[in-house]
Motif scaffolding. Structure first.
Motif, short mmCIF file in Angstrom:
data_model
loop_
_atom_site.label_atom_id
_atom_site.label_comp_id
_atom_site.label_asym_id
_atom_site.label_seq_id
_atom_site.Cartn_x
_atom_site.Cartn_y
_atom_site.Cartn_z
N TYR A 12 41.68 51.57 39.90
CA TYR A 12 43.04 51.15 40.22
C TYR A 12 43.09 49.63 40.17
CZ TYR A 12 47.38 50.38 42.86
OH TYR A 12 48.62 49.96 43.25
N LEU A 13 43.97 49.09 39.33
CA LEU A 13 44.10 47.64 39.16
C LEU A 13 44.99 47.09 40.27
CD1 LEU A 13 42.49 47.06 36.68
CD2 LEU A 13 43.90 49.06 36.15
N THR A 14 44.41 46.22 41.07
CA THR A 14 45.13 45.66 42.21
C THR A 14 44.54 44.32 42.63
OG1 THR A 14 45.56 45.95 44.59
CG2 THR A 14 43.68 47.17 43.68
N PRO A 15 45.39 43.37 43.02
CA PRO A 15 44.83 42.10 43.52
C PRO A 15 43.99 42.30 44.79
CG PRO A 15 47.26 42.01 43.42
CD PRO A 15 46.85 43.38 43.00
N GLN A 16 44.08 43.48 45.40
CA GLN A 16 43.29 43.77 46.61
C GLN A 16 41.89 44.29 46.29
OE1 GLN A 16 45.44 46.33 49.26
NE2 GLN A 16 47.34 45.17 49.04
N TYR A 61 38.52 49.99 43.20
CA TYR A 61 39.66 49.08 43.31
C TYR A 61 39.24 47.76 42.68
CZ TYR A 61 41.69 52.39 46.61
OH TYR A 61 42.21 53.52 47.18
N VAL A 62 39.90 47.35 41.60
CA VAL A 62 39.44 46.15 40.87
C VAL A 62 40.59 45.18 40.63
CG1 VAL A 62 38.28 45.29 38.80
CG2 VAL A 62 37.66 47.53 39.72
N SER A 63 40.29 43.89 40.87
CA SER A 63 41.22 42.78 40.59
C SER A 63 40.65 41.97 39.44
CB SER A 63 41.34 41.91 41.84
OG SER A 63 41.91 40.65 41.51
N ILE A 64 41.51 41.34 38.64
CA ILE A 64 40.96 40.45 37.59
C ILE A 64 41.06 38.99 38.00
CG2 ILE A 64 41.25 42.08 35.70
CD1 ILE A 64 43.59 40.11 34.76
N GLY A 65 41.40 38.71 39.25
CA GLY A 65 41.45 37.33 39.71
C GLY A 65 42.49 37.16 40.80
N ASP A 66 42.41 36.04 41.50
CA ASP A 66 43.28 35.84 42.66
C ASP A 66 44.63 35.26 42.28
OD1 ASP A 66 41.38 36.94 44.27
OD2 ASP A 66 40.48 35.02 44.83
N TYR A 67 45.41 36.09 41.63
CA TYR A 67 46.80 35.78 41.28
C TYR A 67 47.49 37.12 41.11
CZ TYR A 67 44.24 36.46 36.98
OH TYR A 67 43.37 36.97 36.03
N VAL A 68 48.82 37.13 41.15
CA VAL A 68 49.53 38.41 41.12
C VAL A 68 50.29 38.57 39.80
CG1 VAL A 68 51.20 39.90 42.29
CG2 VAL A 68 49.75 38.35 43.63
N LEU A 69 50.10 39.72 39.16
CA LEU A 69 50.79 40.05 37.90
C LEU A 69 51.87 41.08 38.19
CD1 LEU A 69 47.50 40.32 35.87
CD2 LEU A 69 49.19 38.51 35.65
N THR A 70 52.71 41.35 37.18
CA THR A 70 53.83 42.29 37.39
C THR A 70 53.38 43.74 37.31
OG1 THR A 70 54.37 42.17 35.05
CG2 THR A 70 55.55 40.67 36.53
N GLY A 71 52.21 43.99 36.74
CA GLY A 71 51.74 45.37 36.63
C GLY A 71 50.27 45.41 36.27
N GLY A 72 49.71 46.61 36.24
CA GLY A 72 48.28 46.75 36.00
C GLY A 72 47.88 46.84 34.53
N LEU A 115 48.03 44.63 31.87
CA LEU A 115 47.20 43.53 31.34
C LEU A 115 45.81 43.55 31.96
CD1 LEU A 115 49.80 40.63 31.01
CD2 LEU A 115 48.58 41.75 29.15
N PRO A 116 45.67 43.70 33.27
CA PRO A 116 44.32 43.82 33.84
C PRO A 116 43.51 44.97 33.24
CG PRO A 116 45.89 43.45 35.59
CD PRO A 116 46.69 43.59 34.33
N ALA A 117 44.15 46.13 33.01
CA ALA A 117 43.44 47.27 32.41
C ALA A 117 42.94 46.89 31.02
CB ALA A 117 44.34 48.50 32.34
N1 ADE Z 1 48.00 43.83 39.53
C1 ADE Z 1 48.73 42.76 39.82
N2 ADE Z 1 47.98 41.67 39.88
C2 ADE Z 1 46.69 42.05 39.59
C3 ADE Z 1 45.44 41.38 39.50
N3 ADE Z 1 45.31 40.07 39.71
N4 ADE Z 1 44.35 42.12 39.19
C4 ADE Z 1 44.46 43.44 39.00
N5 ADE Z 1 45.60 44.12 39.08
C5 ADE Z 1 46.72 43.45 39.37
#
Ligand code: ADE
Length: 252
Positions: free
Chosen positions: A86-90, A130-141, A143-145
């Motif tokens: 699951y792509l998430t900043p968390q 649970y995976v983030s691609i960096g400490d910033y917030v995107l509009t959806g998962g 691009l990270p996927a």
């Molecule tokens: N969805 C929104 N921001 C994200 C991030 N930085 N990494 C992964 N998923 C995200």
């Protein structure tokens, strides 16, 4: 490697992944890509996938059932229940070691959230990573996927050709890659370093290693802790740090 992506924007995934090196690997059959539209599993009148959050607050939440049914449809067709990222900043911040490790899987499912996220209950039931691609917030998962699939693909045997995979890479031993030069020999008054023109392979290797250490110390000093440096190289790093500190004090 079989990638399965649960998304509300399958065409975004398909367009991105069918391009360049990942596209070539899909054509060759080294990778497969399936982008599943979560909306196809919303069995209500308007194929609605989101709703208001209990307790109030801004925004809409993706509902549990369509996500669950979309995942179960994939899991029914795979040998074992596949890992779900699951792509998430968390999440845990993605790195090269995770790419290498995930490339060992037969199947990987990526779950892309939108709006304010996804109902917690379905995450508890299906998500393994649970995976983030960096400490910033995107509009959806999405691009990270795609970022993750791109770097995982490079670790799948055959995806890179010999020339591509033969290169020494950034992060290989937790060191950044050395600088590289191509023709012409001189450009904007800048010459290619002499040693690279010498044909002396041992000297070239020595120079490249030193450049890698220099670059890492300068740009990503946090990586050095995990890098495998010789005593001599550590001395070099200490000398560089001392020199940079002195230079900094002079400009104050
Ligand atoms: N969805 C929104 N921001 C994200 C991030 N930085 N990494 C992964 N998923 C995200």
């Amino acid at each position: 490697m079989n990638f399965h992506v649960l998304t509300l924007f399958p065409e975004m995934i398909e367009n991105g992944m069918n391009t360049s090196i990942t596209g070539r690997a899909i054509t060759k059959g080294l990778l497969t890509l399936e982008a599943v539209n979560i909306r196809d599993y919303a069995f209500n009148k308007h194929q609605k996938v989101d709703d208001y959050t209990y307790g109030g607050g801004a925004g809409m939440l993706m509902q549990a059932e369509p996500v669950y049914l979309a995942y179960e449809a994939i899991a029914k067709r795979t040998a074992k229940r596949p890992r779900v990222v699951y792509l998430t900043p968390q999440g845990q911040v993605f790195n090269q070691a995770m790419a290498r490790e995930m490339a060992q899987e037969e199947d990987l499912v990526f779950l892309c959230g939108h709006y304010e996220g996804i109902d917690e209950r379905v995450l508890e039931e299906i998500v393994t990573d649970y995976v983030s691609i960096g400490d910033y917030v995107l509009t959806g998962g999405e691009l990270p996927a795609m970022v993750m699939m791109d770097s995982i693909s490079r670790m799948v045997p055959g995806v890179l050709n010999n020339q591509e995979s033969g290169e020494t890479e950034s992060f290989a031993g937790n060191l950044l890659e050395y600088p590289q030069y191509s023709r012409p020999e001189e450009w904007h008054g800048k010459k290619v370093p002499e040693v690279l023109m010498s044909g002396h392979h041992a000297n070239i290797e020595k120079w490249r290693r030193e450049q890698s250490v220099y670059r890492t110390a300068k740009r990503r000093p946090d990586l050095l802790k995990k890098a495998d440096l010789t005593n001599k190289e550590w001395n070099y790093v200490r000398q560089l740090r001392k020199q940079w500190k002195e230079e900094e004090e002079q400009t104050k």
